[in-house]
Design a protein around this motif. Structure first.
Motif, PDB file in Angstrom:
ATOM      1  N   GLU A 137       0.831  -1.199   0.000  1.00  0.00           N
ATOM      2  CA  GLU A 137       0.000   0.000   0.000  1.00  0.00           C
ATOM      3  C   GLU A 137       0.865   1.249   0.000  1.00  0.00           C
ATOM      4  N   GLN A 192     -11.189  -3.537  -2.290  1.00  0.00           N
ATOM      5  CA  GLN A 192     -11.558  -4.387  -1.158  1.00  0.00           C
ATOM      6  C   GLN A 192     -10.513  -4.376  -0.048  1.00  0.00           C
ATOM      7  N   GLN A 193      -9.275  -4.090  -0.397  1.00  0.00           N
ATOM      8  CA  GLN A 193      -8.211  -4.076   0.601  1.00  0.00           C
ATOM      9  C   GLN A 193      -8.133  -2.764   1.374  1.00  0.00           C
ATOM     10  N   ALA A 198      -4.299 -15.237  -3.066  1.00  0.00           N
ATOM     11  CA  ALA A 198      -4.038 -14.246  -2.025  1.00  0.00           C
ATOM     12  C   ALA A 198      -3.048 -14.787  -0.993  1.00  0.00           C
ATOM     13  N   SER A 203       0.683 -13.204  -0.194  1.00  0.00           N
ATOM     14  CA  SER A 203       1.028 -12.694   1.137  1.00  0.00           C
ATOM     15  C   SER A 203       2.238 -13.406   1.722  1.00  0.00           C
TER      16      SER A 203
END
Length: 509
Positions: free
Chosen positions: A3, A197-198, A504, A508
């Protein structure tokens, strides 16, 4: 960390909207050496761009409204796009039954003469007068003659996806299910706030391109807190799909008493696509649906022309979209201009630049993108020259013919049917080999979700074409939605949920 990195990202151009105009501009811009980011709040082509009549056409009826520039540009683009993507675009002959009380023959002949000669025409046949054998004709006996001319059919949603894939390959960042929630300019650049969505994050851009389609004016007013330079009219167009009502591969263009025209088009071998309508739309563009009046209208026009008579029970599927047209204050929705308007705004020389796209049509998306880049040339003087005119879209490389490629697939993949091979050809072209990943038999393709949709293809669509859910795959990527049952769709969706979870977790870790 991801992010944070996204929030630090700075681009030359950020495009809002993943319809044909948005991806067309993103593709053109990145190919000229600019850094590009595109976000779409839903799936690519999930609204207007997948709700068309699925034609690449000059717009014969626009000649009546004296839109000669638009028709000339669209006619020239037919040949350009046919060369760029012959796997998803194909020539089609159109028959216009003559109804003397609606338009005199001399007027139609004049219009078709202009249609044949206004734009460059190399591959497509010219127009001609035809007489119908009343016994063999699918038309009613009272219709004894008509006219025939050329245009092209297209898989509209795949045209959008292929442009997005080409843009990504050239370096553009394309994200779906990501909404621009606000943008403000500061120190000569846009600060663009995005939400998925995150969570939320912010990127920066020198130029913001508003290609939000039906939401173009709303985006300016609500998200940018600015005044829209043009009014916009939302014109609803609806279609019905019925079992094939006539044999052959030609389309019909039917005149109606209200001076509008309706197409009947061969669709997916088994069906006839009938549309479109024109009516003012004032609701939410996210939830546009066909009305009872539109259904009656399309059935009546078809029944006035064809021997096969339709009823509501014959309808297999309906779809509707809204076209965002620049408001020219016309009283009649069917004559509102289909031309596009580009609005460039910059309050002060040092401010960030906003380019908003009003109107446009599928056929002229590439020329619209070139016009947009011409508008932005002053802000990017080092951008490279136009390039999309002769650049092949993904899948068109080394494409000789649909039949030749289908035969190669049948020879290489043991157990495959010619029908499936041809579906793959018209979806992927020569990129079918990337989709198959050296698989050489039907047994290697994994689970069959129904109607020859295998795990191999589903995984490819998720990995390479931004597919997220069953609607993305069945209605916009493969066109198998007409065949799938609700229980089959549930099985596919369960698989997709599991697949995304696995992706996902691997990301991660």
């Amino acid at each position: 960390m991801k992010e944070l990195l996204e929030s630090q990202a700075r681009y030359d151009i950020v495009v809002i909207g993943g319809g044909i105009n948005g991806v067309g501009i993103a593709n053109d811009a990145v190919g000229r050496g600019l850094s590009v980011f595109l976000c779409e709040k839903d799936d690519l082509a999930s609204h207007t761009s997948s709700a068309s009549s699925k034609l690449i056409h000059g717009g014969l009826r626009y000649l009546e409204h004296k839109e000669f520039r638009l028709v000339r540009e669209a006619l020239a683009e037919r040949e350009v796009l046919l060369n760029k993507a012959p796997h998803i675009i194909r020539p089609m002959r159109f028959i216009m039954p003559h109804q003397p009380h609606l338009r005199p023959a001399w007027l139609i002949r004049t219009g078709l003469f202009l249609y044949d000669h206004l734009g460059k025409r190399e591959k497509l046949e010219g127009s001609k007068l035809i007489n119908f054998n009343t016994e063999n004709s699918p038309l009613k006996a009272k219709i004894t003659r008509g006219f025939e001319y050329s245009d092209c059919a297209v898989d509209d949603a795949r045209l959008v996806v292929l442009n997005a894939m080409q843009a990504r390959k050239k370096g553009a960042k394309i994200v779906t299910h990501t909404r621009c929630i606000s943008a403000q300019h500061e120190n000569g650049e846009w600060l663009v706030d995005l939400e998925n969505q995150q969570g939320t994050y912010q990127i920066k851009a020198k130029v913001l391109v508003n290609a939000a389609g039906p939401w173009v004016a709303q985006f300016i007013q609500q998200d940018l807190k600015l005044k829209s330079p043009y009014g916009i009219r939302l014109i609803q167009g609806s279609h019905i799909v019925v079992p094939k009502i006539y044999a052959g591969d030609k389309a019909f263009i039917m005149q109606n008493d209200d001076q509008r025209i309706v197409f009947a088009i061969p669709y997916l071998d088994e069906y006839t696509l009938i549309g479109t309508t024109d009516r003012e739309y004032t609701g939410d563009p996210n939830h546009v649906e066909i009305t009872d009046e539109e259904i009656d209208y399309l059935i009546n026009v078809s029944n006035d022309h064809f021997k096969v008579q339709l009823g509501r029970a014959d309808i297999c599927w309906t779809y509707s979209g809204v076209r965002p047209l620049c408001d020219d204050e016309s009283d009649n929705p069917s004559v509102v201009t289909r031309d596009y308007t580009l609005s460039l705004s910059q309050e002060k020389p040092e401010d960030a630049v906003l380019l908003s796209i009003f109107g446009g049509k599928l056929t002229t998306y590439r020329k619209l993108a070139e016009s947009a880049m011409l508008q932005l040339k002053a802000f990017f003087p080092d951008m490279r020259a136009s390039w999309t005119g002769k650049a092949l879209l993904p899948g068109a490389e080394d494409f000789i013919s649909a039949d030749a490629l289908a035969q190669k697939i049948v020879q290489r993949v043991v157990g495959i049917s010619e029908t499936l091979a041809m579906r793959w050809v018209h979806a992927y072209g020569t990129r079918v080999w990337q989709m198959l990943e050296n698989k050489t038999s039907l047994d290697d393709l994994g689970q069959n979700f129904g109607h020859d949709l295998f795990v191999q293809e589903v995984n490819y669509l998720v990995d390479q074409e931004w597919a997220v859910n069953s609607a993305d795959i069945l209605w916009r990527r493969s066109k198998l939605g007409l065949k799938f049952t609700s229980s089959e769709i549930q099985i596919l969706d369960k698989y997709l949920v599991k697949l995304h979870q696995q992706r996902a977790q691997s990301t991660s870790s």
